[in-house]
Design a protein around this motif. Structure first.
Motif, short mmCIF file in Angstrom:
data_model
loop_
_atom_site.label_atom_id
_atom_site.label_comp_id
_atom_site.label_asym_id
_atom_site.label_seq_id
_atom_site.Cartn_x
_atom_site.Cartn_y
_atom_site.Cartn_z
N ALA A 166 -1.46 10.96 -0.48
CA ALA A 166 -1.19 11.96 0.56
C ALA A 166 -0.43 13.17 0.03
O ALA A 166 -0.65 14.30 0.48
CB ALA A 166 -0.44 11.32 1.72
N PHE A 167 0.48 12.96 -0.94
CA PHE A 167 1.39 14.03 -1.33
C PHE A 167 1.37 14.37 -2.82
O PHE A 167 1.94 15.38 -3.22
CB PHE A 167 2.82 13.67 -0.93
N HIS A 168 0.74 13.55 -3.64
CA HIS A 168 0.71 13.82 -5.09
C HIS A 168 -0.73 13.65 -5.58
O HIS A 168 -1.08 12.65 -6.19
CB HIS A 168 1.65 12.86 -5.83
N ARG A 169 -1.54 14.67 -5.32
CA ARG A 169 -2.97 14.59 -5.63
C ARG A 169 -3.27 15.38 -6.91
O ARG A 169 -3.18 16.62 -6.90
CB ARG A 169 -3.79 15.12 -4.46
N ASP A 200 -8.29 20.28 -0.58
CA ASP A 200 -8.09 19.11 0.27
C ASP A 200 -8.07 19.52 1.74
O ASP A 200 -7.43 20.50 2.11
CB ASP A 200 -6.76 18.42 -0.06
N ARG A 201 -8.77 18.74 2.56
CA ARG A 201 -8.77 18.95 4.00
C ARG A 201 -8.32 17.64 4.68
O ARG A 201 -8.82 16.58 4.35
CB ARG A 201 -10.16 19.34 4.50
N HIS A 202 -7.37 17.76 5.60
CA HIS A 202 -6.79 16.59 6.26
C HIS A 202 -6.20 15.62 5.23
O HIS A 202 -6.41 14.40 5.30
CB HIS A 202 -7.83 15.85 7.11
N GLY A 203 -5.44 16.17 4.31
CA GLY A 203 -4.90 15.35 3.22
C GLY A 203 -3.95 14.27 3.70
O GLY A 203 -3.83 13.21 3.08
N LEU A 204 -3.25 14.50 4.81
CA LEU A 204 -2.29 13.50 5.29
C LEU A 204 -2.98 12.26 5.86
O LEU A 204 -2.31 11.27 6.15
CB LEU A 204 -1.38 14.12 6.36
N SER A 205 -4.31 12.31 6.03
CA SER A 205 -5.02 11.13 6.52
C SER A 205 -4.90 9.95 5.57
O SER A 205 -5.10 8.80 5.97
CB SER A 205 -6.50 11.46 6.74
N ARG A 239 0.80 -1.22 0.00
CA ARG A 239 0.00 0.00 0.00
C ARG A 239 0.84 1.28 0.00
O ARG A 239 0.31 2.36 -0.21
CB ARG A 239 -0.88 0.03 1.25
N TRP A 240 2.12 1.15 0.29
CA TRP A 240 2.93 2.32 0.55
C TRP A 240 2.90 3.33 -0.60
O TRP A 240 2.63 4.52 -0.38
CB TRP A 240 4.37 1.89 0.84
N ARG A 241 3.17 2.86 -1.79
CA ARG A 241 3.27 3.79 -2.92
C ARG A 241 1.94 4.48 -3.20
O ARG A 241 1.89 5.70 -3.42
CB ARG A 241 3.76 3.03 -4.16
N ARG A 242 0.84 3.71 -3.18
CA ARG A 242 -0.47 4.32 -3.47
C ARG A 242 -0.86 5.32 -2.38
O ARG A 242 -1.35 6.42 -2.67
CB ARG A 242 -1.54 3.23 -3.57
N ALA A 243 -0.65 4.94 -1.12
CA ALA A 243 -1.00 5.84 -0.02
C ALA A 243 -0.14 7.10 -0.05
O ALA A 243 -0.62 8.21 0.23
CB ALA A 243 -0.85 5.12 1.32
#
Length: 319
Positions: free
Chosen positions: A79-82, A133-138, A71-75
């Motif tokens: 989180a950082f490349h939207r 985006d709100r709470h994008g790091l979630s 899941r690492w790459r997708r998550a």
């Protein structure tokens, strides 16, 4: 783990003493009557050190690690490349996506930022697309949760297989070697009881002195809830007895290399779960062209009320 919590487990101290070990196992077996011998033969009183338990924990850790890596790459991208997606005008459903009167872009951005969204804008072929985006790091919270689980299991393994524990009996005024720390000795300098006004015991305290090569190193007080921390060792007061010369104390000396690792893992697990449950990632997509303004709300939370967020944003943008 649940089975080991309900059944008494062999403590690591004194396991090298054959007589003590035999007496402990006999007492544990006697608690369960006819089942006692069967439980003893199955190793039920030392589950956490059994090969079966080690294999099961290892498989859980391996599965969690594989899941995390998968899941690492997708998550990380979420989180950082939207990317800023372009809404399709045919997707209007009145619940998640609505058509609104055209509003100046600056006003839309201002309203979104007031509600905690971070906005980005791009224009393609006369169409302006906005993403907030709100709470994008979630989106990365699942990685934090999985990492916490791995650290808890790693800490448990370190504590179980590398941890050490022993007990020391020290009579009043006597000196004893502080096991697990070569060259260090501990002396029983006294004992006190503190009582509540009704006469019940409030606190037990043991006064000790640490010596190395007969030279005093440190004086300390050990109480039931305040052990002595020393060079990665923890010295705990677990009992006492009275005799003519004074009070003797029973101390437990332990080294737990997995405690800090498990604590960090637990904090990460709680942080990841709290982030996922209470601060879900919510994002807004807006499409502005010459004739329409489309607004859509998406969220990663299964409990998130997208319809309420759409209604609130619709009201604030002048519908």
């Amino acid at each position: 783990s649940a089975l080991g919590a309900f059944l008494p487990q062999l403590p690591p101290s004194h396991t090298g003493d054959i007589n003590w070990l035999s007496a402990w196992l006999d007492a544990a077996s006697a608690r369960y009557g006819g089942l006692g011998d069967l439980l003893r033969s199955l190793g039920a009183f030392s589950l956490y050190r059994s090969a079966t338990y080690v294999i099961l924990v290892g498989l859980v850790a391996l599965a969690t690690l594989v899941c995390t890596l998968d899941r690492w790459r997708r998550a990380w991208r979420r989180a950082f490349h939207r990317p800023i997606h372009q809404l399709d005008p045919t997707t209007v459903d009145g619940i998640n996506t609505v058509t609104l009167p055209i509003v100046p872009l600056a006003e839309i951005q201002d309203k979104l930022e007031q509600r905690g969204y971070r906005t980005r804008v791009e224009s393609v072929s006369g169409v302006t697309n906005l993403r907030g985006d709100r709470h994008g790091l979630s989106s990365a919270a699942t990685l934090i949760t999985h990492l916490g689980v791995l650290l808890i299991m790693a800490g448990f393994g370190l504590s179980t297989w590398l941890g050490q524990q022993t007990q020391i009996e020290i009579g009043p005024g006597q000196l004893a070697p502080l096991e697990l720390e070569p060259g260090l000795e501990i002396r029983n300098d006294g004992f006190s009881l503190t009582h509540y006004p009704d006469g019940s015991v409030a606190e037990y305290r043991a006064f000790v002195t640490l010596l190395q090569e007969e030279q005093q190193v440190r004086e300390a007080t050990i109480s039931l809830n305040h052990p002595l921390d020393l060079n990665h060792l923890q010295v705990t007061l677990i009992g006492f007895w009275e005799e003519e010369a004074g009070t003797g104390v029973l101390l437990q000396v332990g080294r737990d290399p997995g405690a800090v690792v498990a604590l960090i893992g637990g904090l990460l697990l709680l942080a990841g779960m709290a982030q996922s449950l209470y601060l879900p990632h919510t994002y807004v997509l807006v499409r502005l062209d010459a004739d329409h303004m489309l607004l859509s709300v998406r969220t990663t939370s299964r409990m998130g009320d997208r319809e309420a967020e759409v209604a609130a944003l619709s009201r604030e943008t002048g519908l």
